[in-house]
Write a protein that holds these residues in place. Structure first.
Motif, PDB file in Angstrom:
ATOM      1  N   ASP A  81      -0.373   2.713  -0.459  1.00  0.00           N
ATOM      2  CA  ASP A  81      -0.298   1.674  -1.494  1.00  0.00           C
ATOM      3  C   ASP A  81      -0.970   2.100  -2.793  1.00  0.00           C
ATOM      4  OD1 ASP A  81       1.040   0.000   0.235  1.00  0.00           O
ATOM      5  OD2 ASP A  81      -0.810  -0.924   0.988  1.00  0.00           O
ATOM      6  N   ASN A  82      -1.999   2.964  -2.703  1.00  0.00           N
ATOM      7  CA  ASN A  82      -2.752   3.377  -3.877  1.00  0.00           C
ATOM      8  C   ASN A  82      -2.467   4.832  -4.224  1.00  0.00           C
ATOM      9  OD1 ASN A  82      -4.170   0.826  -4.212  1.00  0.00           O
ATOM     10  ND2 ASN A  82      -5.223   1.362  -2.299  1.00  0.00           N
ATOM     11  N   ASP A  83      -3.123   5.306  -5.274  1.00  0.00           N
ATOM     12  CA  ASP A  83      -2.769   6.611  -5.825  1.00  0.00           C
ATOM     13  C   ASP A  83      -3.827   7.690  -5.629  1.00  0.00           C
ATOM     14  OD1 ASP A  83      -0.435   5.480  -6.705  1.00  0.00           O
ATOM     15  OD2 ASP A  83      -1.176   5.103  -8.747  1.00  0.00           O
ATOM     16  N   ALA A  84      -4.814   7.470  -4.785  1.00  0.00           N
ATOM     17  CA  ALA A  84      -5.873   8.473  -4.599  1.00  0.00           C
ATOM     18  C   ALA A  84      -5.449   9.507  -3.567  1.00  0.00           C
ATOM     19  CB  ALA A  84      -7.174   7.806  -4.200  1.00  0.00           C
ATOM     20  N   ASP A 101       2.641  14.049  -6.331  1.00  0.00           N
ATOM     21  CA  ASP A 101       1.914  12.783  -6.298  1.00  0.00           C
ATOM     22  C   ASP A 101       2.913  11.641  -6.391  1.00  0.00           C
ATOM     23  OD1 ASP A 101       2.716  12.890  -8.928  1.00  0.00           O
ATOM     24  OD2 ASP A 101       0.710  13.243  -9.740  1.00  0.00           O
ATOM     25  N   ARG A 102       2.423  10.432  -6.619  1.00  0.00           N
ATOM     26  CA  ARG A 102       3.335   9.289  -6.655  1.00  0.00           C
ATOM     27  C   ARG A 102       4.390   9.434  -7.746  1.00  0.00           C
ATOM     28  NH1 ARG A 102       3.274   4.528  -4.359  1.00  0.00           N
ATOM     29  NH2 ARG A 102       1.097   4.776  -3.691  1.00  0.00           N
ATOM     30  N   ALA A 103       4.018   9.998  -8.891  1.00  0.00           N
ATOM     31  CA  ALA A 103       4.973  10.141  -9.999  1.00  0.00           C
ATOM     32  C   ALA A 103       6.184  10.972  -9.579  1.00  0.00           C
ATOM     33  CB  ALA A 103       4.272  10.775 -11.200  1.00  0.00           C
ATOM     34  N   VAL A 104       5.980  11.946  -8.711  1.00  0.00           N
ATOM     35  CA  VAL A 104       7.073  12.805  -8.257  1.00  0.00           C
ATOM     36  C   VAL A 104       7.771  12.227  -7.030  1.00  0.00           C
ATOM     37  CG1 VAL A 104       7.665  15.123  -7.423  1.00  0.00           C
ATOM     38  CG2 VAL A 104       5.865  14.842  -9.149  1.00  0.00           C
ATOM     39  N   LEU A 105       7.009  11.604  -6.136  1.00  0.00           N
ATOM     40  CA  LEU A 105       7.534  11.223  -4.832  1.00  0.00           C
ATOM     41  C   LEU A 105       8.048   9.792  -4.751  1.00  0.00           C
ATOM     42  CD1 LEU A 105       4.758  12.835  -2.605  1.00  0.00           C
ATOM     43  CD2 LEU A 105       6.993  13.799  -3.197  1.00  0.00           C
ATOM     44  N   ALA A 106       7.713   8.941  -5.707  1.00  0.00           N
ATOM     45  CA  ALA A 106       8.098   7.527  -5.636  1.00  0.00           C
ATOM     46  C   ALA A 106       9.604   7.369  -5.485  1.00  0.00           C
ATOM     47  CB  ALA A 106       7.613   6.790  -6.874  1.00  0.00           C
ATOM     48  N   GLY A 107      10.007   6.546  -4.526  1.00  0.00           N
ATOM     49  CA  GLY A 107      11.418   6.260  -4.327  1.00  0.00           C
ATOM     50  C   GLY A 107      12.167   7.302  -3.523  1.00  0.00           C
ATOM     51  N   ASP A 129      -6.606   8.030   0.126  1.00  0.00           N
ATOM     52  CA  ASP A 129      -5.404   7.269   0.426  1.00  0.00           C
ATOM     53  C   ASP A 129      -4.466   8.014   1.360  1.00  0.00           C
ATOM     54  OD1 ASP A 129      -6.253   5.173  -1.046  1.00  0.00           O
ATOM     55  OD2 ASP A 129      -4.939   5.522  -2.761  1.00  0.00           O
ATOM     56  N   ALA A 130      -4.607   9.342   1.397  1.00  0.00           N
ATOM     57  CA  ALA A 130      -3.761  10.125   2.295  1.00  0.00           C
ATOM     58  C   ALA A 130      -3.989   9.742   3.748  1.00  0.00           C
ATOM     59  CB  ALA A 130      -4.039  11.611   2.101  1.00  0.00           C
ATOM     60  N   LEU A 131      -5.172   9.203   4.062  1.00  0.00           N
ATOM     61  CA  LEU A 131      -5.499   8.848   5.437  1.00  0.00           C
ATOM     62  C   LEU A 131      -5.133   7.417   5.776  1.00  0.00           C
ATOM     63  CD1 LEU A 131      -8.999  10.567   5.746  1.00  0.00           C
ATOM     64  CD2 LEU A 131      -6.731  11.487   6.235  1.00  0.00           C
ATOM     65  N   THR A 132      -4.662   6.667   4.797  1.00  0.00           N
ATOM     66  CA  THR A 132      -4.363   5.246   5.024  1.00  0.00           C
ATOM     67  C   THR A 132      -2.963   4.902   4.532  1.00  0.00           C
ATOM     68  OG1 THR A 132      -5.405   4.692   2.900  1.00  0.00           O
ATOM     69  CG2 THR A 132      -6.766   4.541   4.901  1.00  0.00           C
ATOM     70  N   GLY A 133      -1.976   5.690   4.934  1.00  0.00           N
ATOM     71  CA  GLY A 133      -0.607   5.328   4.574  1.00  0.00           C
ATOM     72  C   GLY A 133       0.319   6.487   4.297  1.00  0.00           C
ATOM     73  N   LEU A 134      -0.206   7.658   3.905  1.00  0.00           N
ATOM     74  CA  LEU A 134       0.664   8.804   3.623  1.00  0.00           C
ATOM     75  C   LEU A 134       1.177   9.395   4.932  1.00  0.00           C
ATOM     76  CD1 LEU A 134       1.856  10.851   1.562  1.00  0.00           C
ATOM     77  CD2 LEU A 134      -0.192  12.250   1.937  1.00  0.00           C
ATOM     78  N   ALA A 135       2.481   9.681   4.964  1.00  0.00           N
ATOM     79  CA  ALA A 135       3.078  10.324   6.135  1.00  0.00           C
ATOM     80  C   ALA A 135       4.268  11.165   5.683  1.00  0.00           C
ATOM     81  CB  ALA A 135       3.513   9.291   7.169  1.00  0.00           C
ATOM     82  N   PHE A 136       4.477  12.295   6.333  1.00  0.00           N
ATOM     83  CA  PHE A 136       5.645  13.134   6.080  1.00  0.00           C
ATOM     84  C   PHE A 136       5.749  14.169   7.186  1.00  0.00           C
ATOM     85  CE2 PHE A 136       2.147  15.162   3.756  1.00  0.00           C
ATOM     86  CZ  PHE A 136       2.230  16.484   4.171  1.00  0.00           C
TER      87      PHE A 136
END
Length: 385
Positions: A81-84, A101-107, A129-136
């Motif tokens: 949800d956040n950008d850290a 980052d979000r600017a590149v990956l959003a959507g 934030d990578a530990l609370t929502g980032l996945a790939f």
């Protein structure tokens, strides 16, 4: 005209000419049998600085790679949800190729990284934030192989490294060639290469026949500026940018020209090419900076002139030239000795037994799509011979 074109096609069939106006297929995509998933087991992970790092090795077959280079595919992307957070893609020397980052990956649900100039990539994840929502998942790798096909050489090859040219026009050639870049796109488990050149602050131009599918072409397309060999013969790269959108396009049977918007904006050191509507005359000297086979930039300038014969005269949207090219040179600008774009290479041949076959370049007045002129319909084929 209809009878003449039919006669020429019959002659070409008898002589065994093979038509081609194609990009160069130079890399293959291979699946990782067990995708590398983030986040991994949370034990030992902290939310300050680097939280995860993994080395991804290309499955290189000895003798089959032409140079160290690879791209990595991130799939099933979920953003926090956040950008850290951010993901760094680096080579084995620690040189960061790009930051995601979000600017590149959003959507996006997936992304191919820009190319890493090594046979392994370092993927590093940073931030709380990578530990609370980032996945790939990292599930695929693209890497090159050596299979350069002959196309479009006129007589013997006069191609040289662009920065090794020391002729009377070397300053003009160097300045003009700075606008020229390598373009590559991943589609159907292969990576293909063409040539492009800068025509505006954030615009580049290439051949329409290099566009495999307009719907998702930009999703996997990258453009390399200043890709050349240094004084030690080692390949080095300047700026790498991504394709954002297709701005305008003319069909391969017409001007065979497509304009792309890129991001970030290329550096000011890379010249914005200038067009002239005037076509070169028979015998006028030309030069063509290009990236045949996706290789570091090459130059055709020796014995490079406009020339016509019965085959090239059958193409009202193009003219013939004797400049050497190979597959992957499609989209390269054809310059006159004033440094003006007077054509765009579009077609040649793939018959290794025939090397005195002229190549085709689009007529200059059809190239600048911003004028609203996008070519004229013709029944003649877009290929030379």
């Amino acid at each position: 005209m209809r009878v003449r074109v039919a006669f020429i096609a019959a002659v070409l069939g008898v002589l065994g000419y093979e038509v081609a106006a194609q990009p160069y297929v130079g890399s293959i995509v291979e699946d990782i049998s067990t995708p590398l998933a983030f986040p991994p087991d949370q034990d030992g992970l902290t939310c300050t600085g680097l939280v995860w790092n993994f080395r991804v090795d290309a499955p290189v077959l000895p003798g089959n790679i032409k140079q160290p280079e690879m791209r990595v595919h991130l799939n099933n992307l979920v953003l926090p949800d956040n950008d850290a957070f951010h993901i760094e893609i680096a080579d084995t020397s620690g040189n960061v190729v790009e930051t995601l980052d979000r600017a590149v990956l959003a959507g996006r649900s997936d992304i191919w990284t820009l190319s890493i100039s090594s046979i392994a990539a370092e993927v590093s994840v940073f931030g709380c934030d990578a530990l609370t929502g980032l996945a790939f998942e990292i599930d695929q790798i693209a890497f090159p192989f050596e299979d350069l096909e002959l196309e479009s050489l006129y007589g013997t090859s006069d191609l040289i490294e662009t920065n090794s040219y020391t002729g009377a026009d070397s300053d003009l050639v160097t300045e003009s060639a700075s606008s020229v870049a390598r373009l590559s796109v991943i589609k159907d488990r292969t990576e293909t290469y063409c040539t492009a050149f800068r025509i505006g602050p954030d615009l580049v131009q290439t051949s329409s026949h290099c566009i495999s599918d307009e719907t998702d072409f930009c999703e996997t397309t990258q453009i390399w500026f200043d890709y050349h060999k240094n004084e030690f013969g080692l390949p080095i790269t300047g700026q790498k940018v991504r394709c954002l959108e297709i701005v305008d396009s003319a069909a391969p049977t017409q001007a065979d020209t497509t304009i792309l918007r890129v991001h970030p904006e290329p550096h000011a050191a890379y010249k914005i090419a200038s067009f002239t509507p005037d076509s070169p005359q028979e015998g006028d000297p030309l030069f063509v900076p290009q990236h045949p086979g996706g290789l570091p930039q090459k130059l055709s300038i020796a014995d490079c002139v406009r020339q016509e014969d019965m085959r090239t005269q059958a193409h009202p949207n193009a003219y013939g030239h004797t400049c050497d090219t190979l597959r992957g040179s499609s989209g390269a600008p054809v310059f006159n000795l004033a440094g003006e774009v007077v054509g765009q290479h579009r077609a040649g041949h793939t018959n290794p037994e025939v090397t005195n076959c002229l190549n085709l370049a689009t007529l200059p007045h059809l190239l600048d799509l911003s004028t609203g002129v996008t070519g004229q319909t013709t029944t003649a084929s877009a290929e030379a011979c």
